[in-house]
Design an enzyme around this catalytic site. Sequence first.
Site, short mmCIF file in Angstrom:
data_model
loop_
_atom_site.label_atom_id
_atom_site.label_comp_id
_atom_site.label_asym_id
_atom_site.label_seq_id
_atom_site.Cartn_x
_atom_site.Cartn_y
_atom_site.Cartn_z
CG ASP A 8 -1.96 1.24 1.20
OD1 ASP A 8 -2.39 1.52 0.06
OD2 ASP A 8 -2.07 1.77 2.16
CB SER A 9 0.33 4.99 -0.82
OG SER A 9 -1.00 4.91 -0.31
CE1 TYR A 40 2.53 5.77 -3.72
CE2 TYR A 40 1.54 3.76 -4.38
CZ TYR A 40 2.67 4.58 -4.03
OH TYR A 40 3.56 3.54 -4.20
N GLY A 41 -3.21 8.98 -4.31
CA GLY A 41 -4.62 9.51 -4.98
C GLY A 41 -4.13 10.68 -5.88
CB CYS A 71 -3.10 0.64 -2.68
SG CYS A 71 -2.95 2.27 -3.35
CG ASN A 72 -9.58 0.63 -3.83
OD1 ASN A 72 -10.29 -0.05 -4.34
ND2 ASN A 72 -9.36 0.64 -2.45
CB THR A 73 -4.54 4.84 -5.76
OG1 THR A 73 -5.69 5.51 -5.16
CG2 THR A 73 -3.86 5.73 -7.02
CD GLU A 147 -1.51 14.91 2.76
OE1 GLU A 147 -0.47 15.45 2.61
OE2 GLU A 147 -2.49 15.25 1.78
CB CYS A 183 -9.42 4.78 -0.37
SG CYS A 183 -7.63 5.42 0.32
CB THR A 184 -7.00 0.01 2.09
OG1 THR A 184 -6.14 0.70 1.56
CG2 THR A 184 -7.47 -1.16 0.91
CG HIS A 185 -5.24 5.41 3.71
ND1 HIS A 185 -4.81 4.91 2.62
CD2 HIS A 185 -4.27 5.71 4.61
CE1 HIS A 185 -3.28 4.88 2.88
NE2 HIS A 185 -3.16 5.60 4.06
#
Length: 265
Positions: A8-9, A40-41, A71-73, A147, A183-185
């Site tokens: 992931d980012s 990353y978005g 990470c979807n992005t 973020e 988004c996994t966040h």
Amino acid sequence: MMRIGVFDSGIGGLSTLLACLRYLPEAHFLFYGDTAHSPYGDKSPEQVRQWTEAAYDWFIRAGVDAVVLACNTATSAAVSPIREYADVPVIGIEPAIKKALTLYPEGKILLLATTMTVAGAKLEQLLTQLPDARQRVIPLACPGLAERIESQRTDWQQQVRQYLHRQVLPACTPDIQAIVLGCTHYCWISDWSSGLAGRAIPTLDGNDGVARQLCRRLDIPLQTDACPELPGAASIDFHFTAEAAAKTRVARLLLAAHGIRTQSS
């Protein structure tokens, strides 16, 4: 011992790691967070592809049996080109739109995602393939949300709540039947999202589907349709490209909050 790479980012992909632990509690996991380039978005697809390919190369050198792009992005930008040359299964994640449309056949579905995911060809393809998706799914780009969650500063929760009320609440109209977390966040604030409009709005994410697909690709039988319990301990190595010590400490605390003691190989 089977070795699984999860990428992931940042710390968002730990929610995907949790899902994978339910099905593969005996595996050794290598979690790679590209915190040097997070979030990353708001980056270009070319940049995200380059960083994701670098992470894949790192996993291969580490001898993994499979790679999960949590990470979807990154999935949107890089999963297809990586699969063209990958030596191990590469499992991507995508928003749980199909599941949401099936479970909630009436009304609208609100998709929260990064700017790149919303604008990406992969989401466009998914919406085209699913019946009624274009009419029922409302994509909402959430720049800056991942973020804020990633920061884990002392005031991060306050910052996120203010963001949700300012940017997301106006989209929670009465006809919204479910929220898909793209988004996994965002999975770390699913409870906040579900109660945002003063009513219970179900939230869905793609983590369980990723974990089950990982098992299928590794020819590991799925014993039940139900989601297994989390293990009490797990073997995990953490690799972060920036702020490694601080991020590793946060990662261990987040997993500990779910009852998981982490140990390295």
